[in-house]
Structure formats: C-alpha cells, structure tokens
Scaffold this active site. Structure first.
Site, short mmCIF file in Angstrom:
data_model
loop_
_atom_site.label_atom_id
_atom_site.label_comp_id
_atom_site.label_asym_id
_atom_site.label_seq_id
_atom_site.Cartn_x
_atom_site.Cartn_y
_atom_site.Cartn_z
N GLU A 38 -7.43 -28.08 -3.25
CA GLU A 38 -6.47 -27.24 -3.95
C GLU A 38 -5.78 -28.02 -5.07
OE1 GLU A 38 -6.08 -25.86 0.43
OE2 GLU A 38 -6.70 -27.65 -0.65
N ARG A 95 -17.44 -22.81 7.24
CA ARG A 95 -16.15 -22.71 7.94
C ARG A 95 -15.25 -21.64 7.36
NH1 ARG A 95 -13.20 -27.38 7.49
NH2 ARG A 95 -14.56 -28.15 5.86
#
Length: 136
Positions: free
Chosen positions: A63, A89
């Site tokens: 991020e 995931r």
C-alpha cells in the site's frame, strides 16, 4: 463506535483486479516470502499499483509503495486503496502502519477490505479511531 461499510462498485472491482494482477505477475511464490500487491485510485481516475518489498528489516508494504507511486506521478487526491495477497489469498486488511499513514495523509481514503458481510470499503479514519494525530 459504528463503522459504515459501503458495498463495492464496478470501479472498486477494477482496482482489486489491478492489485491481483500485480501480485500474481510479481509474486515471490509460496516459499517464505509474504508478497502483497496494492492498487490506489486517484480522484481523476488514474490507478497506481505497488508491490511490497519483503525484508527482515521491515520493508515497505504494498500500500505504501502504491501511495508513493501515485505521489511520484503527481496524484495528490486519492479516493480508494486495496491490497491483495499472493497465492490466491485475496483482499487483505491493511496493517497498523498503513492505517496510520492513511490517517495522516489521506484520512478520507476509502479502504477496501474483508468485513463480516463480505468485501466492502470503509473510510481510512474509521480504521484507526484513536490514532496519533501526526502532521507532516
């Protein structure tokens, strides 16, 4: 405290797909490296992807790489961010460090994450309600 979770839009799904493609195409694989991809959307619609640099010293999260890339490209107003894990995931919630950075730089940023109702988005400032108010 009540957090308002918004349902995802078509644009949100597009952002998730960019993050997923980024991590799938650049993963370090299943053996010991925790690879994450992220994507952030600017107010003008541009999207920027990033991938984490896993390192024992605590390399940057995906991020933060995506936020830095957006900043380097001149995007200052950001609307939405998401992180996706490698090896299928899926969408992951941001870590505490990311939440603090979101609060400090983009408190109104929408963060896509898993919720009890499925994937949704929340305002970044809701993820760290008693966060330290650091001002750069």
């Amino acid at each position: 405290m009540s957090i308002t979770v918004r349902p995802l839009t078509a644009e949100d799904h597009e952002l998730i797909e960019l993050a997923r493609r980024t991590v799938d195409e650049n993963t370090d694989g299943p053996d010991g490296i925790y690879t994450m991809g992220a994507a952030v959307r600017a107010a003008d619609g541009r999207m920027f992807a990033g991938i984490n640099l896993y390192h024992f010293t605590g390399g940057p999260c995906a991020e933060l790489v995506a936020l830095g890339r957006a900043r380097a490209e001149g995007a200052r107003e950001l609307t939405t961010i998401v992180a996706v894990g490698n090896e299928g995931r899926g969408v992951q919630a941001p870590c505490g460090r990311d939440r603090q950075v979101f609060l400090d730089y983009h408190p109104q940023l929408r963060v896509i994450l898993p919720t009890a109702q499925g994937l949704g988005s929340v305002v970044a400032s809701d993820l760290l309600p008693a966060g330290f108010p650091w001002a750069p």
